[in-house]
Design a protein around this motif. Structure first.
Motif, PDB file in Angstrom:
ATOM      1  N   GLN A 112     -67.845 -24.674 -46.735  1.00 41.66           N
ATOM      2  CA  GLN A 112     -67.149 -25.380 -45.648  1.00 41.66           C
ATOM      3  C   GLN A 112     -67.827 -25.107 -44.309  1.00 41.66           C
ATOM      4  O   GLN A 112     -68.037 -26.024 -43.510  1.00 41.66           O
ATOM      5  N   LEU A 113     -68.167 -23.831 -44.074  1.00 44.80           N
ATOM      6  CA  LEU A 113     -68.852 -23.499 -42.823  1.00 44.80           C
ATOM      7  C   LEU A 113     -70.211 -24.190 -42.759  1.00 44.80           C
ATOM      8  O   LEU A 113     -70.615 -24.686 -41.696  1.00 44.80           O
ATOM      9  N   ASP A 115     -71.088 -27.048 -44.147  1.00 44.48           N
ATOM     10  CA  ASP A 115     -70.858 -28.469 -43.848  1.00 44.48           C
ATOM     11  C   ASP A 115     -70.392 -28.662 -42.421  1.00 44.48           C
ATOM     12  O   ASP A 115     -70.799 -29.623 -41.744  1.00 44.48           O
ATOM     13  N   ASP A 116     -69.526 -27.754 -41.939  1.00 43.83           N
ATOM     14  CA  ASP A 116     -69.044 -27.861 -40.565  1.00 43.83           C
ATOM     15  C   ASP A 116     -70.187 -27.731 -39.566  1.00 43.83           C
ATOM     16  O   ASP A 116     -70.225 -28.451 -38.550  1.00 43.83           O
ATOM     17  N   GLN A 119     -72.271 -30.902 -39.563  1.00 41.52           N
ATOM     18  CA  GLN A 119     -71.562 -31.944 -38.818  1.00 41.52           C
ATOM     19  C   GLN A 119     -71.570 -31.641 -37.334  1.00 41.52           C
ATOM     20  O   GLN A 119     -71.696 -32.552 -36.494  1.00 41.52           O
ATOM     21  N   LEU A 120     -71.454 -30.354 -36.991  1.00 38.05           N
ATOM     22  CA  LEU A 120     -71.460 -29.966 -35.584  1.00 38.05           C
ATOM     23  C   LEU A 120     -72.761 -30.379 -34.905  1.00 38.05           C
ATOM     24  O   LEU A 120     -72.743 -30.930 -33.790  1.00 38.05           O
ATOM     25  N   LEU A 253     -64.016 -26.392 -33.842  1.00 37.44           N
ATOM     26  CA  LEU A 253     -64.512 -25.627 -34.988  1.00 37.44           C
ATOM     27  C   LEU A 253     -63.902 -24.221 -35.010  1.00 37.44           C
ATOM     28  O   LEU A 253     -63.610 -23.678 -36.078  1.00 37.44           O
ATOM     29  N   HIS A 256     -60.718 -23.616 -36.973  1.00 38.56           N
ATOM     30  CA  HIS A 256     -60.780 -23.493 -38.441  1.00 38.56           C
ATOM     31  C   HIS A 256     -61.041 -22.058 -38.879  1.00 38.56           C
ATOM     32  O   HIS A 256     -60.860 -21.743 -40.057  1.00 38.56           O
TER      33      HIS A 256
END
Length: 816
Positions: A112-113, A115-116, A119-120, A253, A256
């Motif tokens: 998840q991190l 992918d985040d 995306q960031l 972010l 999360h």
């Protein structure tokens, strides 16, 4: 004297079909427990359950005993009930890039991190593009530029005004500012006009020009400072614009990962770097839009090179390298590393070739088996582990320090000099299970002082179990479970009985069952093959028997060659008549997991000497230590029985005739002693009999191994020469419980063509071999003259008397 011989019923312990209530194994309930390994299972369970430092497990047992299968099945049953360990990621250390930061995240949060962050970066590039192209930013930038321009213009105007007040003007030339006098109309004078002026007037203009040059120099020195101030203000403007674009994205972010302080610290560092690199990110984005996207490069194997490797170094610094990730539902990991190199166990850092140099970054850190098994269990085979350079020491360091530190052996040895990394160590919480033979366990325990501190729990594997009624039922269920697991045909109960009987044969003991799982499983698979070849729906007893015969046939080339050499009298073995100092001993030769028996001619010669028994095999370095021990025991027996009142005045030599390989073990010591006693007594031994067994200093016959194969080896020789009914084998009485002979041997015994005699003492053996009574000593220690022992004592006394005649007078006096 003739010993009672064994009956056919003593030679084979059949499995009673009446104890089976099933027709085929398909009717049996599958086994959920591990049979025959209670001690090992309890040791493994203890080693896994105890939460103390150093209680790792070493599972010791022979190859093929099913160690790996048992341990893996046991751990896989427990692992789902245990908590799933956290994910681990490596991220960039923006302050010290050569020291990547390790982040610990709950299960599933690592990807998840990653992918985040991807995306960031995309969102940041879009946000920066919007921020730097907005009207507000353009107006502020334009205002800043206009203000700087106005300041510069004002300075120029002030300089121009001061120059005009002095009757001068200035012009920009490649050499710098040049001041020139003005005419009455306010225009610059030409050089010719200046020359027409009076000397006094020219000097005035020159003095004024010098003053203005100084003023211009002062103003020019102020200009770079003004430019730097303008750049600082522009940089601050860009920083504010970038921060305003990045801050909301980072804040979103952060929400999360509020419960993860190290992630929040990392995001703060990311924010600072994104703001600092804003212009480079915009430049990279513009270049990507201006240039056509090239075709993705291909690697040497034809596979596309991953995007993570081909992307720019600027974007790579914001990626997240997910080193270990888990499925939240999988429980604790159970990892078995079949190729335990240093890299595969400890992990590694890969390198990229750039401009002729090898470059590494945190994205190229790869996990090892320790990372994958962290929080769970790691299974390693010592056969494969110990030969690998540096792995054993690295594994011990990791267990001792409780952390995984990725280091390259080449770098430690100074073999390469490249840009390298020092990744932050990862805490280690693991149970390691080592598999290996008992020899490895004992050697490590004796030679490595750290081994006992790290592997405190030995799990000793059994290779057989008792053949009781309850265990036979469990064994039948085991066969059914193996058949289901390998998708084999069900086994008929008669086939199960034959497998059980053969299992006792493999165990070398009619009262035991072999749990050497590789041998049992191979037997079942091959029996299934023959059942398929014969069109059987279930595996029958004939299929099992054919498998046993086929296995023996495939491995018997050398055995049949030896039998042929005996038949052709190239290897001398007598099966008729009688010879002094000559006997048929029995030995076994291994081929894989099978044993083959063969007779050996053993001879003894005696002569006058100093009481020495010379082992020719040892003298030529063909005798192993156990065989040499057996020969020394013979000397002890002779001295103890026959040399109490007189010196042992003989020298004897013993040898395995036509033996060209190492002789090891003491199972031929009984045969050697019989040959030696025959040579001393000068009494012939029956060549129709063969003997096996070890002997102690008191003349007792002791059990040996491979008794079934030894009997069958002599039987095959005698059968090739037509069994006369005189041939037989003398075995230790203790070995009777081990007998599981081939059917053809049993038939020969039942027909009276072969005889098997159990022995307890060497006197019983000599009576059978010579036909003479052994004789018992009277109160004075004398044996009957016509007995075997009487002849031996008499001949030894004669040797002592004769030797006395050859000794010098001085030695005779000393002896007296």
């Amino acid at each position: 004297m003739r010993l009672p011989e064994l009956n056919a019923s003593d030679l084979y312990h059949a499995c009673d079909l009446k104890q089976f209530s099933f027709e085929t194994t398909e009717e049996l309930e599958s086994l959920t427990e591990i049979i025959g390994q209670r001690r090992a299972v309890e040791a493994v369970r203890f080693g896994i359950d105890i939460n103390q430092e150093g209680y790792n497990v070493f599972v010791l047992g022979p190859s093929g005993a099913g160690k790996r299968t048992l341990v893996r099945e046991f751990l896989e049953q427990r692992a789902p009930e245990e908590p799933t360990p956290d994910d681990w990621c490596y991220v960039n250390n923006f302050d010290q890039p050569h020291k990547p930061i390790a982040l610990r995240l709950p299960t599933g949060k690592g990807p998840q991190l990653r992918d985040d962050m991807e995306q960031l970066v995309e969102d940041v590039q879009s946000a920066l593009s919007g921020a730097f192209e907005s009207d507000e930013y353009r107006q502020r930038r334009q205002s800043l530029q206009e203000r700087f321009t106005e300041q510069q213009q004002k300075v120029v105007e002030e300089l121009q005004q001061k120059a005009r007040e002095r009757g001068l003007t200035f012009m920009q030339t490649p050499a710098g500012l040049v001041f020139a006098p003005l005419d009455p109309h306010g225009k610059p004078m030409s050089p010719e006009e200046v020359q027409k002026l009076s000397e006094e007037r020219r000097q005035e203009f020159q003095a004024a020009a010098q003053e203005m040059e100084k003023e211009a120099q002062r103003i020019m020195e102020e200009t770079p400072r003004a430019q730097r101030q303008a750049r600082r203000e522009l940089k601050e403007l860009n920083h504010q614009a970038a921060e305003q674009a990045v801050e909301p994205l980072i804040d979103e972010l952060r929400s999360h990962y509020e419960d993860h302080p190290r992630v929040l610290s990392y995001l703060e560092a990311v924010k600072g770097d994104l703001v600092a690199q804003a212009e480079e990110l915009l430049k990279l984005q513009r270049e990507e839009h201006e240039q056509k996207q090239p075709k993705q490069p291909m690697g040497p194997a034809g596979a596309p090179i991953p995007k993570s490797i081909m992307e720019s170094a600027l974007l790579r610094r914001y990626r997240v390298n997910v080193l270990v990730k888990h499925d939240p539902s999988e429980g604790a990991p159970v990892i078995s590393e079949d190729h335990p190199t240093h890299q595969n166990v400890i992990g590694r850092t890969e390198h990229l070739a750039q401009m002729g140099a090898l470059i590494a970054d945190f994205n190229l850190i790869r996990s090892g088996a320790l990372h994958q098994a962290n929080g769970g269990y790691l299974i390693l085979d010592t056969y494969k582990l110990l030969p690998q350079p540096f792995v054993w020491e690295a594994l011990k360091r990791a267990l001792q320090s409780k952390e995984i530190r990725i280091e390259s052996p080449q770098e430690m040895m100074g073999l390469i000099s490249t840009v390298t990394l020092e990744p932050e160590p990862i805490p280690l919480d693991i149970k390691v299970v080592l598999l290996g033979p008992p020899l490895f366990f004992h050697l490590l325990n004796a030679l490595d002082p750290e081994f006992a501190e790290l592997f405190k729990v030995p799990a000793d594997f059994e290779i057989d179990m008792d053949r009781g009624d309850e265990n036979i039922q469990l064994y039948a269920r085991l066969l059914g479970t193996l058949a289901q697991k390998d998708q084999l045909r069900p086994f008929h109960r008669a086939a199960v009985a034959r497998v059980i009987e053969h299992s006792s044969r493999l165990a070398g003991d009619a009262q035991k069952l072999s749990i050497h799982m590789r041998s049992v499983a191979d037997l079942m698979r091959e029996a299934d093959y023959w059942a398929r070849q014969n069109g059987h729906d279930a595996v029958g007893v004939k299929d099992v028997q054919r498998t046993i015969d086929a296995q023996r046939y495939r491995a018997s080339r050398q055995y049949e060659r030896a039998q042929e050499l005996i038949q052709r009298d190239l290897i001398l073995i007598d099966t008729e008549g009688a010879k002094v100092g000559q006997i048929n001993g029995l030995a076994v030769t291994p081929f894989g997991d099978l044993l083959f028996g063969r007779p050996n001619r053993i001879t003894a010669r005696v002569h006058m000497g100093k009481g020495e028994v010379i082992d020719i095999e040892r003298e030529v370095a063909l005798g192993g230590p156990l065989h040499s021990k057996g020969v020394l025991i013979l000397a002890g027996f002779l001295a103890g029985r026959y040399a109490r009142t007189q010196p042992l005045s003989l020298s004897a030599s013993l040898v395995f005739e036509q033996s060209y390989a190492e002789v090891e073990g003491d199972s031929a010591s009984a045969a050697e002693l019989c040959a030696l006693l025959s040579a001393i007594a000068e009494v012939p031994l029956k060549q129709s009999l063969a003997i096996t067994g070890s002997v102690n200093q008191h003349g007792q016959i002791q059990a040996i191994g491979g008794v079934n194969e030894k009997i069958e080896g002599f039987f095959d020789v005698c059968r090739s020469r037509n069994l006369s009914g005189e041939q037989g084998v003398l075995i230790p009485a203790a070995n009777v419980q081990h007998l599981m002979l081939r059917q053809e041997v049993i038939d020969a015994v039942e027909a009276g063509k072969l005889h098997i005699y159990p022995l307890n003492t060497i006197d019983q053996a000599m009576e059978m071999l010579t036909g003479l009574p052994a004789g018992e000593a009277d109160e004075q220690g004398n044996y009957p003259a016509d007995s075997l022992n009487g002849k031996i004592s008499s001949n030894l006394a004669e040797l002592a008397r004769r030797r006395q005649q050859f000794l010098p007078v001085s030695e005779n006096r000393e002896g007296n």
